[in-house]
Write an enzyme that holds these catalytic residues in place. Structure first.
Site, PDB file in Angstrom:
ATOM      1  N   GLY A   1      55.850 142.138   0.538  1.00 31.70           N
ATOM      2  CA  GLY A   1      54.691 142.977   0.051  1.00 31.70           C
ATOM      3  C   GLY A   1      55.001 143.538  -1.420  1.00 31.70           C
ATOM      4  O   GLY A   1      54.036 143.419  -2.130  1.00 31.70           O
ATOM      5  N   LYS A   2      56.165 144.095  -1.833  1.00 31.19           N
ATOM      6  CA  LYS A   2      56.566 144.791  -2.932  1.00 31.19           C
ATOM      7  C   LYS A   2      56.332 143.581  -3.917  1.00 31.19           C
ATOM      8  O   LYS A   2      55.826 143.715  -5.139  1.00 31.19           O
ATOM      9  CB  LYS A   2      57.858 144.945  -2.954  1.00 31.19           C
ATOM     10  CG  LYS A   2      58.183 146.423  -2.696  1.00 31.19           C
ATOM     11  CD  LYS A   2      59.475 146.531  -2.945  1.00 31.19           C
ATOM     12  CE  LYS A   2      60.151 147.831  -2.171  1.00 31.19           C
ATOM     13  NZ  LYS A   2      61.568 148.255  -2.614  1.00 31.19           N
TER      14      LYS A   2
ATOM     15  N   ASP B   1      63.058 151.014  -5.858  1.00 29.83           N
ATOM     16  CA  ASP B   1      63.208 151.824  -4.634  1.00 29.83           C
ATOM     17  C   ASP B   1      62.124 152.775  -4.653  1.00 29.83           C
ATOM     18  O   ASP B   1      61.823 153.702  -5.550  1.00 29.83           O
ATOM     19  CB  ASP B   1      64.600 152.399  -4.793  1.00 29.83           C
ATOM     20  CG  ASP B   1      65.038 152.897  -3.520  1.00 29.83           C
ATOM     21  OD1 ASP B   1      65.393 151.852  -2.662  1.00 29.83           O
ATOM     22  OD2 ASP B   1      65.163 153.847  -3.437  1.00 29.83           O
TER      23      ASP B   1
ATOM     24  N   GLY C   1      54.105 148.333   4.916  1.00 26.14           N
ATOM     25  CA  GLY C   1      54.761 149.662   5.089  1.00 26.14           C
ATOM     26  C   GLY C   1      53.995 150.857   5.681  1.00 26.14           C
ATOM     27  O   GLY C   1      53.190 150.607   6.720  1.00 26.14           O
ATOM     28  N   TYR C   2      53.721 151.969   5.134  1.00 19.66           N
ATOM     29  CA  TYR C   2      53.200 152.968   5.683  1.00 19.66           C
ATOM     30  C   TYR C   2      51.579 153.118   5.112  1.00 19.66           C
ATOM     31  O   TYR C   2      50.930 154.068   5.403  1.00 19.66           O
ATOM     32  CB  TYR C   2      53.751 154.417   4.927  1.00 19.66           C
ATOM     33  CG  TYR C   2      55.057 154.452   5.743  1.00 19.66           C
ATOM     34  CD1 TYR C   2      55.458 155.219   6.840  1.00 19.66           C
ATOM     35  CD2 TYR C   2      56.141 153.889   5.004  1.00 19.66           C
ATOM     36  CE1 TYR C   2      56.541 155.291   7.462  1.00 19.66           C
ATOM     37  CE2 TYR C   2      57.690 154.151   5.548  1.00 19.66           C
ATOM     38  CZ  TYR C   2      57.593 154.614   6.645  1.00 19.66           C
ATOM     39  OH  TYR C   2      58.951 154.886   7.039  1.00 19.66           O
TER      40      TYR C   2
ATOM     41  N   HIS D   1      51.942 154.292  -6.762  1.00 24.07           N
ATOM     42  CA  HIS D   1      53.288 154.635  -7.387  1.00 24.07           C
ATOM     43  C   HIS D   1      53.452 153.492  -8.004  1.00 24.07           C
ATOM     44  O   HIS D   1      54.207 153.614  -9.023  1.00 24.07           O
ATOM     45  CB  HIS D   1      53.772 155.128  -6.426  1.00 24.07           C
ATOM     46  CG  HIS D   1      54.067 154.334  -4.827  1.00 24.07           C
ATOM     47  ND1 HIS D   1      52.815 153.800  -4.290  1.00 24.07           N
ATOM     48  CD2 HIS D   1      54.878 153.816  -4.276  1.00 24.07           C
ATOM     49  CE1 HIS D   1      53.208 152.844  -3.317  1.00 24.07           C
ATOM     50  NE2 HIS D   1      54.556 153.102  -3.361  1.00 24.07           N
ATOM     51  N   ARG D   2      53.535 152.184  -7.547  1.00 24.28           N
ATOM     52  CA  ARG D   2      54.124 151.092  -8.001  1.00 24.28           C
ATOM     53  C   ARG D   2      53.463 150.814  -9.395  1.00 24.28           C
ATOM     54  O   ARG D   2      53.985 150.521 -10.536  1.00 24.28           O
ATOM     55  CB  ARG D   2      54.183 149.896  -7.197  1.00 24.28           C
ATOM     56  CG  ARG D   2      54.897 148.758  -7.350  1.00 24.28           C
ATOM     57  CD  ARG D   2      55.260 147.936  -6.358  1.00 24.28           C
ATOM     58  NE  ARG D   2      56.291 148.615  -5.370  1.00 24.28           N
ATOM     59  CZ  ARG D   2      55.759 149.157  -4.153  1.00 24.28           C
ATOM     60  NH1 ARG D   2      54.512 148.991  -3.806  1.00 24.28           N
ATOM     61  NH2 ARG D   2      56.629 149.877  -3.437  1.00 24.28           N
TER      62      ARG D   2
END
Ligand code: ITT
Length: 208
Positions: free
Chosen positions: A16-17, A74, A158-159, A185-186
């Site tokens: 996903g990231k 992270d 994720g969330y 945020h990313r």
């Protein structure tokens, strides 16, 4: 060898990231690989107290193991009413047998007594760029929102389904990738990274 920007290994196994990072950097000339291309690289123990510690640890390990410039992310969800938890523990919240859905269901359960006015939270992402010789840069992005009572949407990872982004009136789980990548945020951390790349290219060009 100092930071090289033609080829970078993204020190993640979270698909996903990696999908988000690739999309955000698609306009650059950087060739991006992830740890899925290097199955022999072992898992790094993420035992740092901060996102910065863990991002640097992951990037340093990959940069020195492979002799390439590495970029590590992270990230995590910090809930104000839980004093910032799960924070650096976001991927491990709920223990080793949890998947993304069980983790966010558990978080909703833990927050069930917390009223509407006290459900603020932020997603944090720290990106560490490390060269094989140890040269390093850190980039931090934060996105503010609040935790829903029920999941909404099935997008992202994720969330995302329980994180509500007020300005767009929807959860991250209801956004398509391009929309999430405008505000996340990313995206914010990677914008700083992209500015750094641009500066580096300019300064190289001016040196002839
Ligand atoms: P790598 O260490 O291999 O990169 P990981 O999933 O273990 O993958 P982290 O230790 O950084 O990554 O944990 C981040 C966790 O925080 C991630 O697993 C999600 O549960 C959550 N998270 C981070 N960014 C998120 C996002 O954009 N949307 C939803 N959840 C996110």
């Amino acid at each position: 060898m100092s930071i090289q920007l033609d080829k970078i290994v993204v020190a993640t196994r979270n698909s996903g990231k990696f999908i988000e990072i690739k999309k955000l950097l698609q306009e650059t000339d950087i060739k991006l690989l992830s740890l899925s291309d290097f199955p022999e690289i072992p898992e790094v123990v993420e035992d740092g107290a901060t996102f910065e510690d863990n991002a640097l640890k992951k990037a340093k390990f990959v940069a020195s193991s492979l002799g390439v410039t590495a970029l590590a992310d992270d990230s995590g969800l910090c809930v104000d009413a839980l004093s910032g938890r799960p924070g650096v523990m976001s991927a491990r919240y709920g223990g080793p047998n949890c998947n993304d859905m069980r983790r966010f269901v558990k978080l909703l359960e833990e927050m069930k007594e917390i009223g509407a006015g006290h459900r603020t939270a932020s997603f944090v992402c720290v990106m560490a760029l490390v060269a094989p010789d140890g040269e390093q840069r850190l980039f931090r992005g934060v996105c503010e929102g609040r935790i829903l009572d029920e999941p909404r949407g099935t997008g992202g990872f994720g969330y995302d389904p329980i994180f509500y982004f007020e300005e767009f009136g929807m959860s991250f789980g209801e956004m398509d990738l391009d929309t999430k990548n405008r505000v996340s945020h990313r995206a914010r951390a990677l914008k700083m990274f992209a500015d750094f790349v641009e500066e580096s290219v300019k300064s190289k060009a001016s040196q002839g």
